[in-house]
Motif scaffolding. Structure first.
Motif, PDB file in Angstrom:
ATOM      1  N   GLY A 185       0.843  -1.208   0.000  1.00 51.96           N
ATOM      2  CA  GLY A 185       0.000   0.000   0.000  1.00 51.96           C
ATOM      3  C   GLY A 185       0.872   1.250   0.000  1.00 51.96           C
ATOM      4  N   VAL A 186       1.901   1.258   0.830  1.00 51.49           N
ATOM      5  CA  VAL A 186       2.794   2.420   0.909  1.00 51.49           C
ATOM      6  C   VAL A 186       3.627   2.531  -0.375  1.00 51.49           C
ATOM      7  N   ALA A 187       4.058   1.370  -0.903  1.00 52.09           N
ATOM      8  CA  ALA A 187       4.854   1.384  -2.145  1.00 52.09           C
ATOM      9  C   ALA A 187       4.034   1.941  -3.318  1.00 52.09           C
ATOM     10  N   ASN A 188       2.727   1.690  -3.299  1.00 48.84           N
ATOM     11  CA  ASN A 188       1.866   2.250  -4.354  1.00 48.84           C
ATOM     12  C   ASN A 188       1.982   3.773  -4.377  1.00 48.84           C
ATOM     13  N   GLY A 189       1.884   4.353  -3.166  1.00 46.15           N
ATOM     14  CA  GLY A 189       1.974   5.815  -3.066  1.00 46.15           C
ATOM     15  C   GLY A 189       3.346   6.312  -3.496  1.00 46.15           C
ATOM     16  N   LEU A 190       4.387   5.566  -3.159  1.00 48.29           N
ATOM     17  CA  LEU A 190       5.746   5.965  -3.521  1.00 48.29           C
ATOM     18  C   LEU A 190       5.924   5.925  -5.041  1.00 48.29           C
ATOM     19  N   ALA A 191       5.429   4.851  -5.663  1.00 47.23           N
ATOM     20  CA  ALA A 191       5.558   4.724  -7.128  1.00 47.23           C
ATOM     21  C   ALA A 191       4.850   5.883  -7.820  1.00 47.23           C
ATOM     22  N   GLN A 192       3.639   6.164  -7.357  1.00 44.33           N
ATOM     23  CA  GLN A 192       2.869   7.246  -7.990  1.00 44.33           C
ATOM     24  C   GLN A 192       3.583   8.592  -7.796  1.00 44.33           C
ATOM     25  N   ILE A 241       8.980  12.707 -11.694  1.00 48.08           N
ATOM     26  CA  ILE A 241       9.728  12.552 -12.950  1.00 48.08           C
ATOM     27  C   ILE A 241       9.038  13.338 -14.062  1.00 48.08           C
ATOM     28  N   HIS A 242       7.733  13.152 -14.125  1.00 50.63           N
ATOM     29  CA  HIS A 242       6.964  13.820 -15.177  1.00 50.63           C
ATOM     30  C   HIS A 242       7.042  15.337 -14.995  1.00 50.63           C
ATOM     31  N   GLY A 243       6.853  15.776 -13.739  1.00 49.61           N
ATOM     32  CA  GLY A 243       6.868  17.214 -13.444  1.00 49.61           C
ATOM     33  C   GLY A 243       8.187  17.858 -13.850  1.00 49.61           C
ATOM     34  N   HIS A 244       9.288  17.133 -13.711  1.00 48.70           N
ATOM     35  CA  HIS A 244      10.608  17.678 -14.060  1.00 48.70           C
ATOM     36  C   HIS A 244      10.990  17.361 -15.508  1.00 48.70           C
ATOM     37  N   GLY A 245      10.091  16.651 -16.210  1.00 50.16           N
ATOM     38  CA  GLY A 245      10.383  16.317 -17.610  1.00 50.16           C
ATOM     39  C   GLY A 245      11.606  15.441 -17.756  1.00 50.16           C
ATOM     40  N   LEU A 246      11.834  14.541 -16.810  1.00 46.83           N
ATOM     41  CA  LEU A 246      13.046  13.712 -16.849  1.00 46.83           C
ATOM     42  C   LEU A 246      12.805  12.398 -17.598  1.00 46.83           C
ATOM     43  N   PRO A 247      13.786  11.953 -18.403  1.00 48.14           N
ATOM     44  CA  PRO A 247      13.617  10.690 -19.143  1.00 48.14           C
ATOM     45  C   PRO A 247      13.940   9.492 -18.249  1.00 48.14           C
ATOM     46  N   TRP A 248      13.254   9.387 -17.147  1.00 45.45           N
ATOM     47  CA  TRP A 248      13.501   8.341 -16.155  1.00 45.45           C
ATOM     48  C   TRP A 248      12.256   7.472 -16.009  1.00 45.45           C
ATOM     49  N   SER A 249      12.431   6.303 -15.384  1.00 41.69           N
ATOM     50  CA  SER A 249      11.274   5.415 -15.199  1.00 41.69           C
ATOM     51  C   SER A 249      11.337   4.732 -13.826  1.00 41.69           C
ATOM     52  N   GLU A 274      12.453   0.573  -8.210  1.00 39.03           N
ATOM     53  CA  GLU A 274      13.756   0.978  -8.734  1.00 39.03           C
ATOM     54  C   GLU A 274      13.535   2.188  -9.631  1.00 39.03           C
ATOM     55  N   LEU A 275      14.275   3.245  -9.344  1.00 36.99           N
ATOM     56  CA  LEU A 275      14.256   4.440 -10.185  1.00 36.99           C
ATOM     57  C   LEU A 275      15.412   4.308 -11.168  1.00 36.99           C
ATOM     58  N   GLN A 276      15.116   4.347 -12.460  1.00 40.03           N
ATOM     59  CA  GLN A 276      16.191   4.148 -13.452  1.00 40.03           C
ATOM     60  C   GLN A 276      16.246   5.336 -14.414  1.00 40.03           C
ATOM     61  N   PHE A 277      17.469   5.674 -14.809  1.00 40.25           N
ATOM     62  CA  PHE A 277      17.661   6.860 -15.634  1.00 40.25           C
ATOM     63  C   PHE A 277      17.454   6.533 -17.115  1.00 40.25           C
ATOM     64  N   CYS A 278      16.327   5.925 -17.431  1.00 39.99           N
ATOM     65  CA  CYS A 278      15.963   5.671 -18.831  1.00 39.99           C
ATOM     66  C   CYS A 278      14.439   5.828 -18.935  1.00 39.99           C
ATOM     67  N   ALA A 279      13.995   6.291 -20.094  1.00 41.71           N
ATOM     68  CA  ALA A 279      12.584   6.663 -20.240  1.00 41.71           C
ATOM     69  C   ALA A 279      11.661   5.458 -20.174  1.00 41.71           C
ATOM     70  N   THR A 280      12.119   4.308 -20.695  1.00 41.25           N
ATOM     71  CA  THR A 280      11.300   3.097 -20.593  1.00 41.25           C
ATOM     72  C   THR A 280      12.093   2.033 -19.836  1.00 41.25           C
ATOM     73  N   ALA A 281      11.367   1.193 -19.117  1.00 43.76           N
ATOM     74  CA  ALA A 281      12.031   0.193 -18.281  1.00 43.76           C
ATOM     75  C   ALA A 281      12.903  -0.711 -19.154  1.00 43.76           C
ATOM     76  N   PRO A 282      14.118  -1.038 -18.714  1.00 47.83           N
ATOM     77  CA  PRO A 282      15.009  -1.893 -19.518  1.00 47.83           C
ATOM     78  C   PRO A 282      14.498  -3.330 -19.587  1.00 47.83           C
ATOM     79  N   THR A 283      14.838  -4.026 -20.657  1.00 51.39           N
ATOM     80  CA  THR A 283      14.457  -5.446 -20.762  1.00 51.39           C
ATOM     81  C   THR A 283      15.679  -6.364 -20.688  1.00 51.39           C
ATOM     82  N   THR A 284      16.867  -5.775 -20.703  1.00 53.55           N
ATOM     83  CA  THR A 284      18.085  -6.573 -20.505  1.00 53.55           C
ATOM     84  C   THR A 284      19.001  -5.816 -19.538  1.00 53.55           C
ATOM     85  N   ALA A 285      19.972  -6.561 -18.990  1.00 42.09           N
ATOM     86  CA  ALA A 285      20.941  -5.935 -18.086  1.00 42.09           C
ATOM     87  C   ALA A 285      21.786  -4.907 -18.835  1.00 42.09           C
ATOM     88  N   ALA A 286      22.050  -5.170 -20.128  1.00 39.10           N
ATOM     89  CA  ALA A 286      22.865  -4.227 -20.904  1.00 39.10           C
ATOM     90  C   ALA A 286      22.146  -2.879 -21.007  1.00 39.10           C
TER      91      ALA A 286
END
Ligand SMILES: Cc1ncc(COP(=O)(O)O)c(C=O)c1O
Length: 455
Positions: free
Chosen positions: A354-361, A367-375, A384-396
């Motif tokens: 329940g708390v994680a839901n609020g954190l994710a939102q 991220i959106h408010g700052h216009g950052l290409p993060w996900s 996990e906060l990652q510095f890419c616009a869409t979630a990665p699908t591989t470790a690379a």
């Protein structure tokens, strides 16, 4: 509609803010710095485990007390803890049932190389929670993974294992390999490793079922060891159908499937495999399973149990190379009993998620408010906060999105403001005791840091 421009943080600005935050840390934490210097007289790097040097601060915080989702350092400052011992304290620091159990161990003993009266009921609870009928204990998740690999090799009489690029399963030599230019290679950072790990380990990209099938088709792979989602290279979720296809390919080629749920236990009560209806041959859980007392468990099917008995009986009497003296001690069993009965409960998950839901939102809005290409990528109570616009699908892809300098300055800035994240990447873990107020503070502190960084 006007789109928000995408911004990033300049290295110059990061450096400037970094210097300010280092000075601020030094001013706020004289006692931690002093303890670090003192400890350095007898401990390598001034810490009992050299990983504790990986925090971004000039010295690690020296701990005075940890309760629930809060810790207090020796300088008397309090922190909202979203690291939670890098998962070991996922269900809160010093949970009362565990503290009570520890207070009562004076008569029952701590270790005796004997099973105790809680053994049968712990087995029942593990079977009910994870859906596998047979279990063994180890002292750490690293050990449990090592033992599963060993059993798998003994059962199948095959020497190789398959792991995914970017994996981490603890200090298990066989798994400490990377995929470099398409070739399995020993991890470059390893110390003191003299064996050729590539002889018996194969690494392929996560979510690449064709690569998995090609490796399994050799008939040489004893087991695939994987987390259901990679959580140690940022976070990489399985693509729809990948784990089911992996499971089917393992069955087809007589390869055992071992799921390491040490971190993905955050997904739901019973872990990821239960939540998504997966049927592994082995399942491993360490770290938080006994509330923070050193203990790990591995479970297996009835068919696997029979093959393990056969393998043991076929071997000469003596050392099996599997197990350690303190595994399954009374201390571990009692901690496990308290944890499974009273700490790792469906209610605890409801609260944490329940708390994680609020954190994710909140993170997504920021991220959106700052216009950052993060996900933001998520497994129940673990984000996990990652510095890419869409979630990665591989470790690379996850690695390409990393920015060590930015991560360090964000973590140090948050720490100076009373929010603790795990040092290794941008993981945030909510526990049952984590409050919405703590989430609000994390978000406010992160917003302040982003403004400082000009992001
Ligand atoms: C998925 C996973 N498995 C196993 C381990 C090893 O745990 P330990 O260091 O407690 O042995 C880790 C440690 O981070 C992990 O992330």
């Amino acid at each position: 509609m006007k789109s928000t421009p995408v911004k990033t943080c300049s290295p110059g600005r990061i450096e400037e803010v970094w210097r300010r935050e280092v000075a601020r840390f030094n001013e706020l934490h004289p006692e931690s710095l002093r303890q670090h210097r003192l400890a350095g007289q007898h401990f390598l790097f001034g810490v009992p485990l050299h990983w504790m040097q990986d925090w971004p601060s000039p010295s690690p915080l020296f701990l005075r007390e940890a309760q629930g989702s809060r810790i207090t350092c020796v300088d008397g400052l309090e922190y909202d803890d979203f690291c939670l011992g890098d998962t070991g304290a996922m269900f809160g620091h010093t949970p009362a049932p565990l503290a009570n159990m520890l207070a009562g161990t004076s008569k029952t003993g701590l270790t005796a190389m004997l099973p105790s009266v809680s053994t049968a009921s712990v087995g029942e609870r593990l079977a009910c929670m994870f859906g596998l009928p047979f279990w063994q204990l180890a002292t750490t998740a690293s050990d449990a993974n090592r033992f599963v690999i060993r059993w798998a090799r003994a059962m199948t009489r095959r020497s190789k294992i398959l792991v995914f690029d970017g994996c981490y399963h603890g200090t298990v030599d066989d798994t400490l390999v990377d995929l470099v230019d398409g070739k399995t290679t020993a991890r470059a950072s390893l110390l003191g490793q003299v064996y050729d790990l590539t002889q018996h380990s194969v690494s392929v990209p996560f979510n690449d079922i064709a690569a998995v099938k090609a490796a399994l088709a050799t008939g040489e792979i004893a087991c695939v060891l994987t987390e259901p989602a990679l959580t140690n290279c940022g976070m990489v979720l399985p693509q729809p159908g990948f784990l089911e296809a992996l499971s089917a390919a393992c069955k087809e080629h007589g390869t055992l499937l071992a799921l390491d749920e040490t971190h993905t236990l955050s997904t739901a009560w019973g872990g990821y495999a239960k939540a998504y209806g997966l049927s592994p041959d082995f399942l491993i859980v360490g770290k938080a399973i006994a509330g923070g007392v050193p203990c790990a468990v591995y479970g297996f099917t009835s068919a696997a149990a029979q093959r393990m008995r056969d393998a043991k009986q076929a071997a000469a009497p003596g050392h099996s190379g599997i197990g350690t003296t303190l595994a399954g001690s009374q201390l571990a069993m009692q901690a496990l009993a308290a944890s499974l009965e009273q700490i790792i409960t469906p209610v605890a998950y409801e609260q944490a998620i329940g708390v994680a839901n609020g954190l994710a939102q909140g993170l997504e809005e920021l991220i959106h408010g700052h216009g950052l290409p993060w996900s933001v990528t998520r497994l129940g109570a673990r984000l996990e906060l990652q510095f890419c616009a869409t979630a990665p699908t591989t470790a690379a892809q996850a690695a390409a999105a990393e920015n060590d300098a930015l991560t360090a300055v964000l973590h140090l800035g948050l720490l100076n403001r009373g929010t603790l994240l795990t040092p290794f990447h941008n993981m945030m873990l909510a526990g049952p005791a984590t409050g919405h107020g703590q989430v609000a503070r994390l978000l406010a502190n992160l917003a302040e840091m982003l403004t400082e960084l000009g992001a």
